[in-house]
Design a protein around this motif. Sequence first.
Motif, PDB file in Angstrom:
ATOM      1  N   GLN A  68       0.832  -1.190   0.000  1.00  0.00           N
ATOM      2  CA  GLN A  68       0.000   0.000   0.000  1.00  0.00           C
ATOM      3  C   GLN A  68       0.872   1.247   0.000  1.00  0.00           C
ATOM      4  OE1 GLN A  68      -2.278  -0.064   3.600  1.00  0.00           O
ATOM      5  NE2 GLN A  68      -0.581  -0.796   4.809  1.00  0.00           N
ATOM      6  N   TYR A  69       0.235   2.362  -0.255  1.00  0.00           N
ATOM      7  CA  TYR A  69       0.915   3.646  -0.228  1.00  0.00           C
ATOM      8  C   TYR A  69       0.626   4.323   1.108  1.00  0.00           C
ATOM      9  CZ  TYR A  69       1.814   3.129  -5.183  1.00  0.00           C
ATOM     10  OH  TYR A  69       2.266   2.669  -6.388  1.00  0.00           O
ATOM     11  N   TYR A 111       1.169  10.511   1.752  1.00  0.00           N
ATOM     12  CA  TYR A 111       2.412  10.941   2.389  1.00  0.00           C
ATOM     13  C   TYR A 111       3.663  10.482   1.649  1.00  0.00           C
ATOM     14  CZ  TYR A 111      -0.623  12.089   6.285  1.00  0.00           C
ATOM     15  OH  TYR A 111      -1.608  12.616   7.068  1.00  0.00           O
ATOM     16  N   GLY A 112       3.495   9.780   0.559  1.00  0.00           N
ATOM     17  CA  GLY A 112       4.649   9.320  -0.197  1.00  0.00           C
ATOM     18  C   GLY A 112       4.198   8.659  -1.480  1.00  0.00           C
ATOM     19  N   ASN A 113       5.164   8.357  -2.340  1.00  0.00           N
ATOM     20  CA  ASN A 113       4.825   7.746  -3.622  1.00  0.00           C
ATOM     21  C   ASN A 113       5.467   6.374  -3.792  1.00  0.00           C
ATOM     22  OD1 ASN A 113       7.452   8.476  -3.918  1.00  0.00           O
ATOM     23  ND2 ASN A 113       7.182   9.638  -5.804  1.00  0.00           N
ATOM     24  N   ARG A 114       5.838   5.746  -2.682  1.00  0.00           N
ATOM     25  CA  ARG A 114       6.439   4.418  -2.750  1.00  0.00           C
ATOM     26  C   ARG A 114       5.652   3.446  -1.874  1.00  0.00           C
ATOM     27  NH1 ARG A 114      12.602   5.912  -1.761  1.00  0.00           N
ATOM     28  NH2 ARG A 114      12.666   3.736  -1.163  1.00  0.00           N
ATOM     29  N   ARG A 115       5.379   2.281  -2.450  1.00  0.00           N
ATOM     30  CA  ARG A 115       4.628   1.254  -1.735  1.00  0.00           C
ATOM     31  C   ARG A 115       5.452   0.689  -0.571  1.00  0.00           C
ATOM     32  NH1 ARG A 115       4.584  -3.123  -4.517  1.00  0.00           N
ATOM     33  NH2 ARG A 115       5.850  -2.456  -6.274  1.00  0.00           N
ATOM     34  N   PHE A 116       4.758   0.084   0.390  1.00  0.00           N
ATOM     35  CA  PHE A 116       5.420  -0.623   1.480  1.00  0.00           C
ATOM     36  C   PHE A 116       4.537  -1.787   1.912  1.00  0.00           C
ATOM     37  CE2 PHE A 116       2.636   2.351   3.510  1.00  0.00           C
ATOM     38  CZ  PHE A 116       2.195   1.733   4.663  1.00  0.00           C
TER      39      PHE A 116
END
Length: 134
Positions: A20-21, A38-43
Amino acid sequence: MAAVEFPALIPSGRRYSPGQYPQAEFVALNGATTTLRYGNRRFDAELDLTFQNITDAEAASLLKLYEDTMVADDWVTFTAADVAGGASTELANYIREVGGSNLRWRFNEPPSVDSVKPGLSTVSVRFIGRLDPD
């Protein structure tokens, strides 16, 4: 910390979730929703692998991989021939997380080994894709 290559085993089953982002949703009293990203990278991507009826030596290689990566605080990398074996190139790139996501596959929990019969086991392995600082 360094990458450790996954053994040359092809899973009999796999489940992948891209994660998810980082975002939060706020709902007003009238029901209107605002989403803040809050960001553009998945985790927190997830990869669950099942290896049915593999030899005990192959099962032991997965347990050793777990020990080696956990002791050294390393992560696991995959090749197109192992975990993503049998998947299309497009899907394999997601499973391997090679498309610039910067996710690193870490064990989510210890591998689970079920003995099928003497010399054969079924092993379940769960990974989580984490964004680690460079």
